[in-house]
Write a protein that holds these residues in place. Structure first.
Motif, PDB file in Angstrom:
ATOM      1  N   ASN A  15       0.668  -1.267  -0.212  1.00  0.00           N
ATOM      2  CA  ASN A  15      -0.177   0.127   0.164  1.00  0.00           C
ATOM      3  C   ASN A  15       1.149   1.233  -0.048  1.00  0.00           C
ATOM      4  N   GLY A  16       2.088   1.233  -0.493  1.00  0.00           N
ATOM      5  CA  GLY A  16       2.271   1.929  -0.774  1.00  0.00           C
ATOM      6  C   GLY A  16       3.582   2.773   0.554  1.00  0.00           C
ATOM      7  N   ASN A  17       3.548   1.637   1.173  1.00  0.00           N
ATOM      8  CA  ASN A  17       4.133   1.883   3.084  1.00  0.00           C
ATOM      9  C   ASN A  17       5.023   1.686   3.735  1.00  0.00           C
ATOM     10  N   ILE A  18       6.368   2.520   2.358  1.00  0.00           N
ATOM     11  CA  ILE A  18       7.390   1.710   2.026  1.00  0.00           C
ATOM     12  C   ILE A  18       8.242   3.403   2.064  1.00  0.00           C
ATOM     13  N   THR A  19       9.586   3.004   3.474  1.00  0.00           N
ATOM     14  CA  THR A  19      10.034   4.351   3.522  1.00  0.00           C
ATOM     15  C   THR A  19      11.552   4.011   3.495  1.00  0.00           C
ATOM     16  N   THR A  20      12.573   5.138   2.219  1.00  0.00           N
ATOM     17  CA  THR A  20      14.066   4.529   1.998  1.00  0.00           C
ATOM     18  C   THR A  20      15.388   4.821   2.530  1.00  0.00           C
ATOM     19  N   ILE A  21      16.023   4.410   2.972  1.00  0.00           N
ATOM     20  CA  ILE A  21      17.299   5.578   3.425  1.00  0.00           C
ATOM     21  C   ILE A  21      18.425   5.112   2.901  1.00  0.00           C
ATOM     22  N   THR A  22      19.343   5.988   2.651  1.00  0.00           N
ATOM     23  CA  THR A  22      20.809   5.527   1.881  1.00  0.00           C
ATOM     24  C   THR A  22      21.535   5.890   3.055  1.00  0.00           C
ATOM     25  N   ARG A  23      22.525   5.131   3.721  1.00  0.00           N
ATOM     26  CA  ARG A  23      23.132   4.908   4.265  1.00  0.00           C
ATOM     27  C   ARG A  23      24.745   5.753   3.955  1.00  0.00           C
ATOM     28  N   ILE A  24      25.403   6.144   4.487  1.00  0.00           N
ATOM     29  CA  ILE A  24      26.903   6.396   3.595  1.00  0.00           C
ATOM     30  C   ILE A  24      27.902   6.181   5.143  1.00  0.00           C
ATOM     31  N   GLU A  25      28.463   4.822   4.472  1.00  0.00           N
ATOM     32  CA  GLU A  25      29.549   4.121   5.543  1.00  0.00           C
ATOM     33  C   GLU A  25      31.325   4.022   5.302  1.00  0.00           C
ATOM     34  N   PRO A  26      32.016   3.944   5.903  1.00  0.00           N
ATOM     35  CA  PRO A  26      32.821   4.272   6.411  1.00  0.00           C
ATOM     36  C   PRO A  26      33.535   2.589   5.459  1.00  0.00           C
ATOM     37  N   LYS A  27      34.957   2.557   4.633  1.00  0.00           N
ATOM     38  CA  LYS A  27      34.968   1.047   4.249  1.00  0.00           C
ATOM     39  C   LYS A  27      36.023   0.447   5.377  1.00  0.00           C
ATOM     40  N   GLY A  28      36.357   0.861   5.859  1.00  0.00           N
ATOM     41  CA  GLY A  28      36.768   0.002   6.734  1.00  0.00           C
ATOM     42  C   GLY A  28      38.902   0.401   7.554  1.00  0.00           C
ATOM     43  N   VAL A  29      38.614  -1.156   7.074  1.00  0.00           N
ATOM     44  CA  VAL A  29      40.876  -0.153   7.174  1.00  0.00           C
ATOM     45  C   VAL A  29      41.249  -0.059   5.269  1.00  0.00           C
ATOM     46  N   CYS A  30      41.889   1.535   5.572  1.00  0.00           N
ATOM     47  CA  CYS A  30      42.626   1.714   4.189  1.00  0.00           C
ATOM     48  C   CYS A  30      44.142   1.121   4.764  1.00  0.00           C
ATOM     49  N   LEU A  51      40.601   9.276   6.063  1.00  0.00           N
ATOM     50  CA  LEU A  51      39.924   9.653   7.980  1.00  0.00           C
ATOM     51  C   LEU A  51      39.260  10.593   8.419  1.00  0.00           C
ATOM     52  N   ALA A  52      38.877  11.802   7.170  1.00  0.00           N
ATOM     53  CA  ALA A  52      37.414  12.624   7.326  1.00  0.00           C
ATOM     54  C   ALA A  52      36.262  11.209   7.470  1.00  0.00           C
ATOM     55  N   ALA A  53      36.386  10.456   6.639  1.00  0.00           N
ATOM     56  CA  ALA A  53      35.066   9.880   5.929  1.00  0.00           C
ATOM     57  C   ALA A  53      35.017   8.546   7.092  1.00  0.00           C
ATOM     58  N   GLY A  54      36.111   8.501   7.995  1.00  0.00           N
ATOM     59  CA  GLY A  54      35.492   7.918   9.684  1.00  0.00           C
ATOM     60  C   GLY A  54      36.211   6.732   9.361  1.00  0.00           C
ATOM     61  N   ASN A  55      37.517   6.010   8.457  1.00  0.00           N
ATOM     62  CA  ASN A  55      38.096   5.452   8.309  1.00  0.00           C
ATOM     63  C   ASN A  55      39.650   5.056   9.376  1.00  0.00           C
ATOM     64  N   THR A  56      40.060   3.798   9.603  1.00  0.00           N
ATOM     65  CA  THR A  56      41.432   3.300  10.007  1.00  0.00           C
ATOM     66  C   THR A  56      42.323   3.336   8.739  1.00  0.00           C
ATOM     67  N   GLY A  84      45.662   2.650  16.452  1.00  0.00           N
ATOM     68  CA  GLY A  84      45.576   1.904  15.378  1.00  0.00           C
ATOM     69  C   GLY A  84      44.777   3.217  14.969  1.00  0.00           C
ATOM     70  N   VAL A  85      44.399   3.969  14.657  1.00  0.00           N
ATOM     71  CA  VAL A  85      43.412   4.983  14.091  1.00  0.00           C
ATOM     72  C   VAL A  85      44.450   5.342  12.931  1.00  0.00           C
ATOM     73  N   PHE A  86      45.901   5.943  12.520  1.00  0.00           N
ATOM     74  CA  PHE A  86      46.493   5.888  11.640  1.00  0.00           C
ATOM     75  C   PHE A  86      48.281   5.381  12.151  1.00  0.00           C
ATOM     76  N   ASN A  87      48.232   4.290  11.069  1.00  0.00           N
ATOM     77  CA  ASN A  87      49.306   4.125  11.195  1.00  0.00           C
ATOM     78  C   ASN A  87      50.886   3.603   9.626  1.00  0.00           C
ATOM     79  N   VAL A  88      51.733   3.292  10.773  1.00  0.00           N
ATOM     80  CA  VAL A  88      52.331   3.413   9.306  1.00  0.00           C
ATOM     81  C   VAL A  88      54.168   2.560   9.171  1.00  0.00           C
ATOM     82  N   VAL A  89      53.266   1.690   7.906  1.00  0.00           N
ATOM     83  CA  VAL A  89      54.477   0.096   8.032  1.00  0.00           C
ATOM     84  C   VAL A  89      55.321   0.621   6.681  1.00  0.00           C
ATOM     85  N   CYS A  90      56.413   0.730   7.497  1.00  0.00           N
ATOM     86  CA  CYS A  90      57.533   0.755   6.437  1.00  0.00           C
ATOM     87  C   CYS A  90      58.436  -0.422   6.154  1.00  0.00           C
ATOM     88  N   GLY A  91      58.694  -0.913   4.362  1.00  0.00           N
ATOM     89  CA  GLY A  91      59.464  -1.311   3.847  1.00  0.00           C
ATOM     90  C   GLY A  91      58.897  -1.669   2.288  1.00  0.00           C
TER      91      GLY A  91
END
Length: 368
Positions: A15-30, A51-56, A84-91
């Motif tokens: 009966n058209g009784n539907i609401t749709t939401i689009t949610r933007i989420e971080p990728k995760g580990v970048c 970082l602004a998008a909420g990733n590590t 753990g939010v910002f990490n540097v791995v050399c190699g």
């Protein structure tokens, strides 16, 4: 028809009784793998939106220039980022970069560097968890100078487009196409400007060009210069190593360059300018696009017809008109073809580091 049937079922059943939401989420580990040229800028333009998008973030700096990333990590710690939010791995790339590309817990790879390594990273993503990949890769960018251009201004603009950062820039305008009416004058003045360029110790305030990054890059540049001479290009100035200490290369200008020469097709990544003669717009469009790359491009002209005709036809992520290397955070940066995919900067920069989730909710009517 199937879509219409689905719509009718939806209207009848819910009966058209539907609401749709689009949610933007971080990728995760970048994982961010950056090159050795301009390492601070390369890191800033990627870590910011990630970082602004909420990733590590895990940063793998180039082995030649790791100290700048480590120093930024110390500033991040001083700013009291959560652990753990910002990490540097050399190699080395073949070990550390490969491990990040294949790791199942890494959700995103951003890489700036060579096309060959970019292909390996994409293959590693396919073999592991199909992680999202953004690639900014090599280039052999054309800069086209038309007869109506101010020759002196065009010479200096083209000089800047090739020699900035000792030629070690992916989107350097290393193929300088010059229309035949001003070609000879342009070549003569370009050689004079290059010959006057001050090369030496970068800590000397008079120096405008320092050394190449290492012996490997020095030898690659010298070998390509030698190939240009052997294949028949005219060496107008430069072409040799300066001294025997450090990795200094003379500012080099070639004229009479053909499209099939190695110096016209391969990314030199050094202070070497190829000046190529052309006659017509159709010709220069075809020749500009006759490359595996498509990162930057430029046009020098007083004609709006030339500007829009060339800008719409060239296969490149950026077209600079009567300027070069003008980059702003508001405009997207990236390439066509083997110069990579995805865009940094611009209004959609954050979307490279996010996922979109659709949430569809049926609203229950108590009276139904």
């Amino acid at each position: 028809m199937p879509r219409l049937i689905l719509l009718m079922i939806w209207i009848y059943w819910y009966n058209g009784n539907i609401t749709t939401i689009t949610r933007i989420e971080p990728k995760g580990v970048c994982a961010i793998i950056i090159p050795w040229n301009s390492p601070v800028i390369m890191l800033a333009k990627t870590m910011g939106p990630a970082l602004a998008a909420g990733n590590t973030v895990i940063v793998k700096p180039a082995e030649q220039t790791s100290l700048s990333a480590l120093y930024i990590a110390s500033l991040v710690k001083e700013a009291e980022f959560p652990s753990g939010v910002f990490n540097v791995v050399c190699g080395y790339g073949a070990i550390t970069g490969s491990a990040l590309s294949e790791h199942m817990d890494v959700d995103k790879i951003t890489f700036t560097g060579s096309t060959a390594v970019g292909k390996l990273i994409q293959q590693a993503s396919g073999k592991s968890n199909l992680k999202s990949v953004t690639l900014e890769l090599g280039g052999k960018s054309p800069l086209v100078v038309f007869n109506d251009a101010d020759v002196d201004e065009a010479v200096h603009l083209a000089h800047f487009a090739v020699y900035v950062c000792n030629g070690q820039v992916c989107c350097a305008g290393s193929r300088t196409f010059v229309q035949e009416g001003i070609y000879d004058e342009f070549v003569k003045k370009s050689a004079e400007v290059a010959a006057a360029r001050v090369v030496g110790d970068p800590f000397n305030t008079k120096t405008v060009q320092g050394p190449q990054v290492n012996a490997q890059q020095l030898n690659k540049i010298l070998e390509l210069i030698e190939s240009g001479v052997k294949e028949g290009a005219k060496l107008e100035t430069g072409g040799k190593r300066i001294g025997n200490r450090g990795y200094y290369v003379e500012p080099t200008v070639f004229s009479n360059v053909r499209d099939d020469m190695r110096i016209a097709r391969e990314e030199i990544f050094g202070p070497v300018q190829q000046i190529i003669k052309f006659k017509t717009m159709d010709e220069v469009i075809r020749r500009s696009n006759d490359t595996i790359y498509g990162l930057g491009s430029g046009i020098v002209t007083k004609s709006l017809d030339n500007v829009f005709t060339y800008s719409q036809a060239v296969k490149a992520g950026t077209v600079w008109v009567n300027c070069y290397f003008v980059v702003t955070p508001q405009t997207p940066l990236g390439g066509y073809k083997m110069s990579g995919f995805g865009r940094e900067f611009g209004e959609n920069a954050l979307y490279e580091y996010t996922e979109e989730k659709t949430i569809t909710i049926r609203l229950v009517n108590k009276n139904s």
